[in-house]
Design a protein around this motif. Sequence first.
Motif, PDB file in Angstrom:
ATOM      1  N   THR A   1      35.834 -57.451 -23.744  1.00 22.61           N
ATOM      2  CA  THR A   1      34.646 -58.281 -23.885  1.00 22.61           C
ATOM      3  C   THR A   1      33.989 -58.438 -22.521  1.00 22.61           C
ATOM      4  O   THR A   1      34.635 -58.269 -21.483  1.00 22.61           O
TER       5      THR A   1
ATOM      6  N   TYR B   1      36.297 -61.055 -32.141  1.00 21.38           N
ATOM      7  CA  TYR B   1      36.054 -61.468 -30.756  1.00 21.38           C
ATOM      8  C   TYR B   1      37.332 -62.003 -30.111  1.00 21.38           C
ATOM      9  O   TYR B   1      37.664 -61.646 -28.971  1.00 21.38           O
TER      10      TYR B   1
ATOM     11  N   VAL C   1      31.553 -57.684 -27.654  1.00 24.04           N
ATOM     12  CA  VAL C   1      32.807 -57.002 -27.952  1.00 24.04           C
ATOM     13  C   VAL C   1      32.523 -55.514 -27.788  1.00 24.04           C
ATOM     14  O   VAL C   1      31.617 -54.971 -28.429  1.00 24.04           O
TER      15      VAL C   1
END
Length: 391
Positions: A303, A294, A388
Amino acid sequence: MQHTGLPHEKHIHLPNAGTLKQLMEHRGECSVSIYFPTLQAGPETQQNRIHFKNALKQAEDGLRACGSSDEAIERTLAPIRGWADDEERWAHQGHGKAIFLHDGECHAHRLPASVEARTLVGDRFHVLPLIELQSASLDHYVLCLEQNGPRLLHSSAFAMDEVVMDFPSLSDVLGEELTNETQQGHSTNGAGGRHIFHGHGDGSDEEHKKELRKYCRAIDDAVRGILPSERTPLVVVAVDYVGAIYAEASHHGNLVGRVTGNPGSFDREELHRRALEVAEEQLRSPEHQDLERYEAARRTSKTTSDIRELLTAATDGRVELLLVADDQLRFGSWDPEKRKLSAAPETPRSENELLDLVAREVLAKGGRVRFMGDEDLELHADEPAVAVLRF
């Protein structure tokens, strides 16, 4: 699904992956999903029935709002109508309850962890709380090598349950190779435990060690036939030299460590705690890797935490990883064909719960879902999750 009475709820457990998949794929108008926390002991256990009665009333109201006739409502709720007065049922509870109902069929689970009370009715089951519990389960297995014979247990962050299986006996494995001493131990214990695992405190007798190694290999073959895969984490609990010989004999691909000591000297709670301590570092490794993934994706703008973008990306199969910080109910009306999000109807239905929609789409299209603390993700209060993206 089938009518579920007390025998079907004998064990406290999470639904397995196959059951969760069936629940996710279910479609049927006026399907009911009920969750509520339960207490296991003390006078507060009366709250269990109060939670249940409240949920039953909410289910009736939801079914009526869904357009069900009185006859259809009774048919849907018939499997659980008598539960409030069933003393035996409420005497044996986990930490939470999940009940799924549709057209006279019922699927119920006693859960190993508490869940927030919620009742939803719609064209599908609400599965987000089960996905959350599975995300945090830390599943592994524990093999106890003790004088009464080997035992295999399935363990998680929440509970530990014995696996019913047949282990090979000493005579099956060693036959005529049995030494006199081991035969004497075997004659008093059909499971083949006392002398094969405790004949010598230091394991110094070479003949005994040879027999032990061969028997451990047979146990290993039996265990590997039960475990889901070669990468399933396995912890061995045994006195020092027995554990060492088993580790040497085992062909399992993920023997994560050992708890040293006589398994029979640990109660279930201590055994659970010690095994989890040994396995936890490896079990939490994917969580740390997902956080690193992430952080790396955030630096490259791959993201999103916007709920409409989450729904769109999940629908398109573009979500590699969904990190959820807040599982509070959030309702809206999502049109996957037009990729349009609008306000939820006045009486929201299960298909209007947006985070459930995102999570099930991500899982159905090969992505991962993990529940994390707010402090790990640093999201705004109105952002329940972040994805993600694959592309």
